[in-house]
Design a protein around this motif. Structure first.
Motif, PDB file in Angstrom:
ATOM      1  N   GLN A   1       0.855  -1.099  -0.028  1.00 51.40           N
ATOM      2  CA  GLN A   1       0.048  -0.174  -0.041  1.00 51.40           C
ATOM      3  C   GLN A   1       0.762   1.361  -0.095  1.00 51.40           C
ATOM      4  O   GLN A   1       0.619   2.307  -0.627  1.00 51.40           O
ATOM      5  CB  GLN A   1      -0.916  -0.092   1.107  1.00 51.40           C
ATOM      6  N   VAL A   2       1.873   1.203   0.861  1.00 55.05           N
ATOM      7  CA  VAL A   2       2.840   2.331   0.899  1.00 55.05           C
ATOM      8  C   VAL A   2       3.414   2.657  -0.670  1.00 55.05           C
ATOM      9  O   VAL A   2       3.699   3.617  -0.926  1.00 55.05           O
ATOM     10  CB  VAL A   2       4.128   2.322   1.716  1.00 55.05           C
ATOM     11  N   ILE A   3       3.914   1.601  -1.233  1.00 56.47           N
ATOM     12  CA  ILE A   3       4.580   1.644  -2.592  1.00 56.47           C
ATOM     13  C   ILE A   3       3.521   2.177  -3.434  1.00 56.47           C
ATOM     14  O   ILE A   3       3.812   3.194  -4.294  1.00 56.47           O
ATOM     15  CB  ILE A   3       4.952   0.197  -2.932  1.00 56.47           C
ATOM     16  N   GLN A   4       2.359   1.816  -3.478  1.00 57.92           N
ATOM     17  CA  GLN A   4       1.414   2.255  -4.209  1.00 57.92           C
ATOM     18  C   GLN A   4       1.053   3.675  -3.990  1.00 57.92           C
ATOM     19  O   GLN A   4       0.967   4.726  -4.948  1.00 57.92           O
ATOM     20  CB  GLN A   4       0.115   1.616  -4.189  1.00 57.92           C
ATOM     21  N   ALA A   5       1.107   4.161  -2.859  1.00 51.50           N
ATOM     22  CA  ALA A   5       1.026   5.679  -2.368  1.00 51.50           C
ATOM     23  C   ALA A   5       2.173   6.476  -2.780  1.00 51.50           C
ATOM     24  O   ALA A   5       2.037   7.584  -3.274  1.00 51.50           O
ATOM     25  CB  ALA A   5       0.741   5.605  -0.815  1.00 51.50           C
ATOM     26  N   ARG A   6       3.324   5.814  -2.755  1.00 50.80           N
ATOM     27  CA  ARG A   6       4.289   6.614  -3.393  1.00 50.80           C
ATOM     28  C   ARG A   6       4.509   6.967  -4.729  1.00 50.80           C
ATOM     29  O   ARG A   6       4.585   7.995  -5.143  1.00 50.80           O
ATOM     30  CB  ARG A   6       5.820   5.743  -3.164  1.00 50.80           C
ATOM     31  N   ARG A   7       3.910   5.926  -5.715  1.00 46.45           N
ATOM     32  CA  ARG A   7       3.411   6.340  -6.910  1.00 46.45           C
ATOM     33  C   ARG A   7       2.463   7.201  -7.298  1.00 46.45           C
ATOM     34  O   ARG A   7       2.770   8.215  -8.118  1.00 46.45           O
ATOM     35  CB  ARG A   7       3.297   4.959  -7.749  1.00 46.45           C
ATOM     36  N   LYS A   8       1.473   7.136  -6.415  1.00 46.56           N
ATOM     37  CA  LYS A   8       0.154   7.985  -6.575  1.00 46.56           C
ATOM     38  C   LYS A   8       0.517   9.455  -6.361  1.00 46.56           C
ATOM     39  O   LYS A   8       0.026  10.407  -7.096  1.00 46.56           O
ATOM     40  CB  LYS A   8      -1.188   7.553  -5.884  1.00 46.56           C
ATOM     41  N   TYR A   9       1.233   9.680  -5.160  1.00 44.79           N
ATOM     42  CA  TYR A   9       1.691  11.033  -4.729  1.00 44.79           C
ATOM     43  C   TYR A   9       2.889  11.335  -5.185  1.00 44.79           C
ATOM     44  O   TYR A   9       3.527  12.498  -4.870  1.00 44.79           O
ATOM     45  CB  TYR A   9       1.399  11.106  -3.433  1.00 44.79           C
ATOM     46  N   SER A  10       3.804  10.684  -5.972  1.00 43.89           N
ATOM     47  CA  SER A  10       5.010  10.946  -6.530  1.00 43.89           C
ATOM     48  C   SER A  10       6.058  11.264  -5.445  1.00 43.89           C
ATOM     49  O   SER A  10       6.674  12.366  -5.465  1.00 43.89           O
ATOM     50  CB  SER A  10       5.004  12.110  -7.692  1.00 43.89           C
ATOM     51  N   VAL A  11       6.042  10.593  -4.509  1.00 44.68           N
ATOM     52  CA  VAL A  11       7.065  10.643  -3.521  1.00 44.68           C
ATOM     53  C   VAL A  11       8.255   9.472  -3.403  1.00 44.68           C
ATOM     54  O   VAL A  11       8.034   8.252  -3.127  1.00 44.68           O
ATOM     55  CB  VAL A  11       6.251  10.471  -2.166  1.00 44.68           C
TER      56      VAL A  11
END
Ligand code: DJ3
Ligand code: GSH
Length: 163
Positions: free
Chosen positions: A25-35
């Motif tokens: 979920q964190v990996i996905q959020a990194r992609r989604k929010y470009s972090v």
């Protein structure tokens, strides 16, 4: 031997699957929010998911320790049941934190109570085994025989003659 720990093992494996899910979920959020790593700063939506996974991870070693110690020295049934409830509480924590900072609190209190209970059972179980080893007193067995006495006199008699 293995039958005495297989449910604790099952809950542990389930816990690792849950931790894997949190990381994905964190990996996905990194992609989604470009972090991109090493940065951990981003919009609150990202930081809540990031912190939810970090928080669950920092408690995971504590959880595994008290799950196994109380499972081996106290009771497999009670430990694995509490373990399942803990994993459910952590799922609610992750979901709640993802929505809002406030949303993490109720499931966190719930899972913390379970950890305290598992820690108490771990302590009792280890102390009981130390007592058995050095003072020849088995409090858990003692408790068990009192329970049996109250539940049925007949059962108590069988138990007593077997001793
Ligand atoms: C067996 C080890 C268990 C250790 C867990 C112990 C306690 C954790 C449980 C609940 C703690 C909740 C704390 C919440 C604090 O209110 C949050 C801080 C908010 C400060 C603020 O927003 O200004
Ligand atoms: N690493 C934790 C240790 C204490 C803890 O578990 N705090 C709870 C209640 S304030 C929490 O949900 N912390 C949010 C977080 O770790 O992101 C922290 O920084 O807060």
């Amino acid at each position: 031997m293995l039958d005495q720990v297989v449910y604790v093992a099952a809950v542990s494996v389930l816990g690792v699957f849950e931790q894997a899910y949190f990381s994905l979920q964190v990996i996905q959020a990194r992609r989604k929010y470009s972090v991109s790593p090493p940065s951990t700063a981003g919009p609150p939506e990202f930081e809540r998911v990031f912190r939810a996974q970090a928080n669950c991870s920092e408690y995971f070693p504590i959880f595994l320790t008290v799950l196994w110690v109380s499972g081996i020295f106290f009771s497999q049934a009670i430990s694995s049941l509490l373990g399942l409830l803990y994993l459910y509480g952590r799922y609610k924590y992750f979901q709640g934190y993802g929505k809002s900072a406030l949303g993490r609190l109720a499931p966190l209190y719930f899972s913390a109570k379970i950890l305290w209970a598992l820690l108490a059972f771990s302590t009792l179980g280890v102390l009981n085994t130390l007592n058995q080893l050095y003072f020849d007193v088995d409090f858990l067995q003692l408790l068990n025989s009192v329970e049996l006495f109250y539940s049925s006199l007949k059962k108590y008699n069988i138990y007593y003659t077997e001793l």
